[in-house]
Design an enzyme around this catalytic site. Structure first.
Site, mmCIF file in Angstrom:
data_model
loop_
_atom_site.group_PDB
_atom_site.id
_atom_site.type_symbol
_atom_site.label_atom_id
_atom_site.label_comp_id
_atom_site.label_asym_id
_atom_site.label_seq_id
_atom_site.Cartn_x
_atom_site.Cartn_y
_atom_site.Cartn_z
ATOM 1 N N ASP A 136 0.830 -1.132 -0.005
ATOM 2 C CA ASP A 136 -0.124 -0.009 -0.051
ATOM 3 C C ASP A 136 0.842 1.263 -0.071
ATOM 4 O O ASP A 136 0.474 2.149 0.290
ATOM 5 C CB ASP A 136 -1.104 0.003 1.233
ATOM 6 C CG ASP A 136 -2.227 -0.638 1.026
ATOM 7 O OD1 ASP A 136 -2.411 -1.230 0.022
ATOM 8 O OD2 ASP A 136 -2.919 -0.993 1.810
ATOM 9 N N ASP A 289 -7.074 -7.066 13.969
ATOM 10 C CA ASP A 289 -6.837 -8.398 14.350
ATOM 11 C C ASP A 289 -7.314 -8.719 15.758
ATOM 12 O O ASP A 289 -7.931 -9.918 15.579
ATOM 13 C CB ASP A 289 -4.968 -8.341 14.813
ATOM 14 C CG ASP A 289 -4.729 -7.133 15.359
ATOM 15 O OD1 ASP A 289 -5.630 -6.596 16.036
ATOM 16 O OD2 ASP A 289 -3.617 -6.853 15.782
#
Length: 533
Positions: A136, A289
């Site tokens: 990214d 997460d």
């Protein structure tokens, strides 16, 4: 009514010019202290003591359980079915499942070679492994470097794919989500995730994946982080002490007792079916997460933590990077708790005691109370009780219980036991940032979804002794180093320490002067330059 003047409402001692301003302020203070300030401070003391007791019981529980786990509990490969995967003479590599390794990146100029090289060195059949570099990066030069590195490994016969997106929607969660949508990973059963500074050993997959292959109810196998730059400066040693307790105690206890813990976002292997059943990667908080881990657990999936499966990684070595990381790690869990607490309460797939563990122990005590009590008690309430002697904190609440908590925290890093006092002072300073971030997350305020990628230095850490490299290091302006809030607390604590030295009776000024120095060092931005002994 028109005849009522200031003389009617204000005591005569306030009128005229006979009293100086200091005397008037002192009188106002005496007027409001007894009916307002003292009761409020007493309430604050009771709240802090309650939170301190909650944390004490939690740490004591953790300490007892980890001793029992180490002495009596079976190791993970004995609690679950595990045996090594082997090639078959007739079917070849068919015993090995298809695995995709995801490496999310964002302008990782210093570490991209390390992570890609480590992933390409994993010992796993080449026809059963896909390495996916999810870049990214916004810097075209860095993107070109990463792509070139991928092409170099592809030329060696490694099945490595370089993936970019048009935008960074969802940040890391968005990149991981998009990566699993690619057609060439649809046949993969498991996904291993390594952040850009993580370097797994070649046998990582062979040690982790059998747990998933032979136990259909396991969704995640988590490895332990090891830090290549822990000795770089005092700040990295402090971080190591905090994180070692997390891995040595919290993750181990969660895995052994409830088969649940928070996924650390990297150095773990997931069953892709479990990710999909839990609803996939979501970017509603900065802890994607942990979000996935909680949702998967509510679906009945189990997690396994392997303390001896260690992966090299890097700690933030600048205070700016560390502060941004701690904001994300403190704000995200609090925000996730706000979003999921009722969902956990209403869930019917998990046992009652597991719900209690997740809500009370995992979220409330460790992610909220642990941050807030340190700052509130030692940096606000204790100094204020020195200025207001009518309110006292019992000695057990200010010395005995915190000493036991600190000692229990130190078990994770025995080699740094001599730095324990420095760690206390540093953690008290960082508790200010964590408390602020926790409140932002609970209230879902302006910076609740702020995402700043932690800066890594990689191989440049090895070149610190090189004078030429040192000369090229960017020079920070004074304004970039100064942290005004820390300097403000330093001045406040210094004033309270001086007052206690002159008028106090409990010698708290010894602690307050030391805490003042720590706040001041952080305030002028030199905490990351002190080398530990």
């Amino acid at each position: 009514m028109a005849e009522i003047s200031a003389k009617t409402l204000i005591p005569e001692t306030f009128q005229g010019t006979r009293l100086d301003i200091a005397g008037q302020i002192g009188l106002v203070w005496e007027l409001v202290k007894a009916p307002l300030i003292v009761p409020l401070l007493r309430v604050a003391v009771y709240i802090c003591l309650t939170m301190s007791l909650m944390l004490f019981v939690e740490r004591l529980y953790m300490g007892i359980v980890i001793i029992l786990v180490k002495i009596f509990w079976k190791k993970p490969d004995k609690r679950y079915k595990w045996e090594p995967l082997r090639e078959d003479l007739e079917s070849g590599n068919s015993n090995f499942p298809h695995v995709v390794v995801q490496i999310p990146m964002y302008n990782e100029k210093e570490v991209y070679k390390l992570s890609i090289g480590a992933a390409c060195g994993l010992s796993w059949p080449a026809d059963r492994l896909v390495i996916q570099v999810l870049d990214d990066s916004t810097d075209p030069a860095i993107k070109n470097l990463v792509e070139t590195e991928c092409q170099r490994w592809a030329a060696k016969g490694i099945n490595i794919r370089y993936q970019i997106r048009e935008n960074r929607v969802g940040y890391k969660a968005g990149a991981l989500r998009e990566g699993l949508k690619r057609s060439y990973v649809k046949h993969c059963e498991y996904v291993a995730i390594f952040d850009a500074d993580f370097q797994p050993e070649p046998d990582y997959l062979k040690r982790a994946i059998p747990f998933l292959v032979y136990n259909s109810d396991i969704a995640l196998v988590q490895g332990r982080w090891r830090f290549v730059n822990a000795d770089e400066c005092l700040m990295t040693r402090m971080q190591e002490m905090s994180l070692d307790y997390h891995f040595t105690v919290e993750q181990e206890v969660g895995s052994a007792t409830h088969a649940f813990f928070g996924f650390n976002g990297t150095a773990g292997v997931w069953r892709i079916a479990a990710i999909n059943e839990a609803g996939g990667w979501k970017d509603r908080t900065t802890v994607e997460d942990m979000d996935l881990a909680v949702r998967a657990s509510l679906k009945g999936w189990k997690f396994v933590y392997l303390g001896d499966l260690q992966v090299k990684s890097e700690l933030p070595s600048t205070f700016k990077a560390f502060r941004f990381q701690q904001h994300r790690w403190s704000c995200g869990p609090a925000n996730l708790f706000r979003k999921m607490v009722m969902e956990i309460v209403r869930n019917k797939k998990v046992r009652f005691w597991k719900k209690v563990y997740v809500i009370y122990s995992f979220f409330l005590v460790r992610k909220i109370v642990a941050h807030m009590v340190t700052f509130c008690l030692y940096c606000v309430v204790l100094p204020l009780t020195i200025l207001i002697p009518e309110v006292e904190i019992p000695i057990w609440g200010i010395v005995y219980i915190p000493s036991i908590i600190t000692t229990l925290n130190a078990v994770g890093t025995p080699r740094s036991i001599h730095l324990l006092f420095y760690w206390i002072l540093f953690e008290n300073v960082m508790s200010f940032h964590r408390t602020k971030a926790t409140l932002i997350g609970l209230l879902e305020a302006g910076r609740a979804n702020e995402w700043v990628v932690t800066e890594k230095l990689g191989d440049t850490l090895k070149n610190k002794a090189n004078t030429k490299a040192a000369a090229k290091r960017p020079r920070f302006k004074i304004g970039d180093r100064i942290n005004t809030m820390e300097l403000g607390f330093s001045a406040f604590l210094f004033f309270c320490a001086c007052y206690d030295f002159l008028y106090g009776k409990y010698y708290f000024y010894v602690y307050l002067f030391l805490q003042t120095i720590t706040y001041f060092i952080v305030g002028i931005g030199y905490v990351g330059t002190i080398v530990p002994s």
